[in-house]
Design an enzyme around this catalytic site. Structure first.
Site, PDB file in Angstrom:
ATOM      1  N   HIS A 117       0.850  -1.201   0.000  1.00 14.95           N
ATOM      2  CA  HIS A 117       0.000   0.000   0.000  1.00 14.95           C
ATOM      3  C   HIS A 117       0.874   1.235   0.000  1.00 14.95           C
ATOM      4  CE1 HIS A 117       1.223  -0.484   4.159  1.00 14.95           C
ATOM      5  NE2 HIS A 117       1.087   0.835   4.261  1.00 14.95           N
TER       6      HIS A 117
ATOM      7  N   HIS B  60       5.725   6.196  -0.740  1.00 13.78           N
ATOM      8  CA  HIS B  60       6.442   4.970  -1.106  1.00 13.78           C
ATOM      9  C   HIS B  60       5.602   3.757  -0.736  1.00 13.78           C
ATOM     10  CE1 HIS B  60       7.144   5.283   3.184  1.00 13.78           C
ATOM     11  NE2 HIS B  60       7.355   3.969   3.178  1.00 13.78           N
TER      12      HIS B  60
HETATM   13  P1  ATP Z   1       5.361  -2.141  11.541  1.00 11.67           P
HETATM   14  O1  ATP Z   1       5.614  -0.744  12.017  1.00 11.67           O
HETATM   15  O2  ATP Z   1       4.613  -2.984  12.495  1.00 11.67           O
HETATM   16  O3  ATP Z   1       6.568  -2.785  11.025  1.00 11.67           O
HETATM   17  P2  ATP Z   1       3.858  -0.878   9.469  1.00 11.67           P
HETATM   18  O4  ATP Z   1       4.846   0.215   9.516  1.00 11.67           O
HETATM   19  O5  ATP Z   1       3.441  -1.377   8.146  1.00 11.67           O
HETATM   20  O6  ATP Z   1       4.382  -2.095  10.276  1.00 11.67           O
HETATM   21  P3  ATP Z   1       2.242   0.838  10.988  1.00 11.67           P
HETATM   22  O7  ATP Z   1       3.435   1.250  11.824  1.00 11.67           O
HETATM   23  O8  ATP Z   1       0.944   0.668  11.674  1.00 11.67           O
HETATM   24  O9  ATP Z   1       2.553  -0.506  10.251  1.00 11.67           O
HETATM   25  O10 ATP Z   1       2.115   1.888   9.837  1.00 11.67           O
HETATM   26  C1  ATP Z   1       1.042   1.884   8.931  1.00 11.67           C
HETATM   27  C2  ATP Z   1       1.435   2.682   7.717  1.00 11.67           C
HETATM   28  O11 ATP Z   1       1.729   4.043   8.102  1.00 11.67           O
HETATM   29  C3  ATP Z   1       2.702   2.179   7.030  1.00 11.67           C
HETATM   30  O12 ATP Z   1       2.595   2.437   5.655  1.00 11.67           O
HETATM   31  C4  ATP Z   1       3.794   3.049   7.615  1.00 11.67           C
HETATM   32  O13 ATP Z   1       4.876   3.213   6.719  1.00 11.67           O
HETATM   33  C5  ATP Z   1       3.080   4.371   7.823  1.00 11.67           C
HETATM   34  N1  ATP Z   1       3.606   5.089   8.983  1.00 11.67           N
HETATM   35  C6  ATP Z   1       3.835   4.589  10.214  1.00 11.67           C
HETATM   36  N2  ATP Z   1       4.282   5.542  11.053  1.00 11.67           N
HETATM   37  C7  ATP Z   1       4.350   6.684  10.333  1.00 11.67           C
HETATM   38  C8  ATP Z   1       4.731   8.032  10.631  1.00 11.67           C
HETATM   39  N3  ATP Z   1       5.129   8.388  11.833  1.00 11.67           N
HETATM   40  N4  ATP Z   1       4.663   8.941   9.623  1.00 11.67           N
HETATM   41  C9  ATP Z   1       4.255   8.591   8.391  1.00 11.67           C
HETATM   42  N5  ATP Z   1       3.868   7.338   8.051  1.00 11.67           N
HETATM   43  C10 ATP Z   1       3.926   6.402   8.999  1.00 11.67           C
END
Ligand code: ATP
Ligand code: MG
Length: 181
Positions: free
Chosen positions: A50, A131
Site C-alpha cells: 500500500h 512509497h
Molecule cells: P510495523 O511498524 O509494524 O513494522 P507498518 O509500519 O506497516 O508495520 P504501521 O506502523 O501501523 O505498520 O504503519 C502503517 C502505515 O503508516 C505504514 O505504511 C507506515 O509506513 C506508515 N507510517 C507509520 N508511522 C508513520 C509516521 N510516523 N509517519 C508517516 N507514516 C507512517
C-alpha cells in the site's frame, strides 16, 4: 497491560492510504521480486502492499469518526507511475516509489491534512515521502524497475493491528476519487 492503560480509551492506529487492486498488486510484486530477493530483506506480503498518504497514529473512536468524516476529497482519479526502487539505510526499508511526486497526490495529501487540522489532527513534521514498502531489514541493492502504472481511483482509511513481528491491516472505508473530473 497496566490498569491505567486498561482504563484509558481504546486506541486505533489508522492511516489514509492508496490501496491497490489485485491486478496492480500483482504488477508491483512481479516488477520488484528480483530486487526484494537481492536485498535479502523480509518481504511484505503482496496483499499488504500500500501507499500511505496520511498517517494519523493512535486515535480514540471519536478520532476515527472525525477521520471518516473528512472525505470525499476534491481530487479526481489519477495515474501514478512507480518507477524507482531504493532503500533507506537508516530504517533498512526497501521501497517502490514514483520518481517525482505527481501533483494530484501532493494535492490529495495537502487537502487531507488541511481538513484533518480542523479536527485537531496534525502531520508529523518530517515531510511526505510517498512509497510502498517492499521489504524490511533489506541490504542496499542496485535495481532497475520496469515502471508500474497504477490508475488510482480511490482513497482508503485503514486500521493497523500489530501482530507479533508483523502487522495486519483492515480497510475501514473507501471513497472514490472522482471530484475534479
Ligand atoms: P510495523 O511498524 O509494524 O513494522 P507498518 O509500519 O506497516 O508495520 P504501521 O506502523 O501501523 O505498520 O504503519 C502503517 C502505515 O503508516 C505504514 O505504511 C507506515 O509506513 C506508515 N507510517 C507509520 N508511522 C508513520 C509516521 N510516523 N509517519 C508517516 N507514516 C507512517
Ligand atoms: Mg511502522
Amino acid at each position: 497491560m497496566t490498569e491505567a492503560a486498561e482504563a484509558g480509551p481504546e486506541r486505533h492506529r489508522v492511516f489514509f492510504a492508496l490501496w491497490p487492486d489485485e491486478a496492480t498488486r500483482s504488477a508491483m510484486s512481479r516488477a520488484t521480486r528480483a530486487a526484494v530477493q537481492a536485498s535479502g530483506g523480509r518481504p511484505i506480503a503482496k496483499d499488504r502492499l500500500h501507499l500511505t498518504v496520511a498517517f494519523l497514529g493512535e486515535l480514540t473512536a471519536a478520532g476515527v469518526a472525525a477521520a471518516r468524516s473528512v472525505p470525499p476529497i476534491e481530487i479526481g482519479a489519477f495515474e501514478l507511475t512507480l518507477d524507482a526502487i531504493g532503500i533507506w539505510p537508516e530504517s533498512r526499508v526497501l521501497w517502490l516509489a514514483p520518481r517525482s511526486l505527481p501533483a494530484p497526490l501532493e494535492a490529495l495529501e495537502a487537502q487531507l491534512w488541511e481538513r484533518l487540522a480542523a479536527h485537531g489532527l496534525e502531520a508529523e513534521d518530517r515531510g511526505y515521502r510517498p512509497h510502498i514498502t517492499l521489504a524490511r531489514r533489506a541490504r542496499p541493492v542496485e535495481a532497475e524497475v520496469v515502471p508500474v502504472q497504477w490508475r488510482v481511483e480511490e482513497l482508503a482509511l485503514v486500521e493497523s493491528f500489530p501482530d507479533g513481528r508483523s502487522v495486519y491491516y483492515e480497510v475501514l472505508e473507501r471513497w472514490p476519487l472522482a471530484g475534479a473530473e
